[in-house]
Motif scaffolding. Structure first.
Motif, short mmCIF file in Angstrom:
data_model
loop_
_atom_site.label_atom_id
_atom_site.label_comp_id
_atom_site.label_asym_id
_atom_site.label_seq_id
_atom_site.Cartn_x
_atom_site.Cartn_y
_atom_site.Cartn_z
N PHE A 9 0.98 -1.28 -0.14
CA PHE A 9 0.20 0.15 -0.21
C PHE A 9 0.85 1.14 0.03
O PHE A 9 2.09 1.13 0.36
N GLU A 10 0.29 2.44 -0.45
CA GLU A 10 1.18 3.72 -0.34
C GLU A 10 -0.05 4.66 0.00
O GLU A 10 -1.25 4.53 -0.17
N GLU A 11 0.42 5.65 0.86
CA GLU A 11 -0.49 6.80 1.30
C GLU A 11 -0.84 7.73 0.34
O GLU A 11 -0.18 7.91 -0.74
N LYS A 36 3.62 10.92 -5.99
CA LYS A 36 4.23 11.24 -7.42
C LYS A 36 3.07 12.01 -8.35
O LYS A 36 3.43 12.26 -9.47
N GLY A 37 2.24 12.51 -7.90
CA GLY A 37 1.11 13.20 -8.58
C GLY A 37 0.19 12.27 -9.44
O GLY A 37 -0.58 12.70 -10.33
N ARG A 132 -1.58 -1.86 -6.75
CA ARG A 132 -1.96 -2.14 -8.00
C ARG A 132 -3.18 -1.55 -8.41
O ARG A 132 -3.81 -1.55 -9.50
N VAL A 133 -4.14 -1.12 -7.48
CA VAL A 133 -5.45 -0.46 -7.37
C VAL A 133 -5.19 0.94 -8.02
O VAL A 133 -5.88 1.13 -9.03
N LEU A 134 -4.20 1.40 -7.59
CA LEU A 134 -3.68 2.89 -8.04
C LEU A 134 -3.44 2.67 -9.65
O LEU A 134 -3.42 3.53 -10.34
N GLU A 135 -2.68 1.77 -10.02
CA GLU A 135 -2.11 1.54 -11.19
C GLU A 135 -3.35 1.63 -12.32
O GLU A 135 -3.27 1.80 -13.40
N CYS A 136 -4.35 1.30 -12.04
CA CYS A 136 -5.70 1.02 -12.68
C CYS A 136 -6.00 2.74 -12.86
O CYS A 136 -7.17 2.86 -13.78
N SER A 137 -5.50 3.54 -12.35
CA SER A 137 -6.01 4.82 -12.46
C SER A 137 -5.93 5.72 -13.63
O SER A 137 -6.84 6.61 -14.10
N GLU A 138 -4.87 5.20 -14.43
CA GLU A 138 -5.03 5.82 -15.75
C GLU A 138 -6.07 5.64 -16.82
O GLU A 138 -6.42 6.60 -17.25
#
Length: 154
Positions: A9-11, A36-37, A132-138
């Motif tokens: 996880f990341e904050e 990282k924006g 991996r959930v954040l990676e779907c954000s694109e």
């Protein structure tokens, strides 16, 4: 609770709450951003948008909203909100867990990300997202291209 629960996880922080007009259907969105924006929009309900927006803009409604009530109850019962884990996305639906501490025991409760975020913001608890959930954000961010964004709080 073992610290390695946060290993993948990341904050993440709440950037703001918006109304996004996609195909003339105004929908509230909470926009999350990591260091990282990288951003992740999560579509939420109107009441949750109002609740999150109130905290971000330091607006106190004349009567407590549901999230304020929960925080007041937790305070009286000596329950501390430890944080939020946004840990999965299935069929365009995000899943989260609210972590609370009572005495020396940490409990996890399945909840909507919007409710978790509204509670965490009220007490300054960290919001974390599985990488991996954040990676779907694109993909999610591309859905907002061309949408009209209205900041509901000016």
């Amino acid at each position: 609770m073992d610290i390695d629960i946060y290993e993948d996880f990341e904050e993440i922080h709440v950037k703001d709450v918006y109304i996004v007009d996609v195909f003339s259907d105004p929908t509230p969105v909470v926009l999350l951003e990591n260091l990282k924006g990288e951003m992740l929009p999560i579509y939420i309900g109107h009441l949750e948008a109002l609740s999150i927006g109130n905290v971000l803009k330091n607006i106190s409604p004349p009567r407590p909203m549901a999230h304020d009530l929960m925080v007041n109850i937790f305070d009286r019962l000596d329950i501390k909100i430890e944080g939020v884990l946004i840990d999965d996305k299935v069929d365009k639906v995000y899943y989260a867990r609210l972590l609370v501490k009572k005495d020396n025991s940490i409990m996890q409760f399945d909840a909507r990300p919007s409710d978790c975020i509204a509670l965490a913001l009220r007490v300054g608890a960290p919001i974390r997202i599985r990488k991996r959930v954040l990676e779907c954000s694109e993909i999610e961010m591309s859905r907002l291209e061309g949408a009209r964004v209205i900041n509901i709080f000016g």
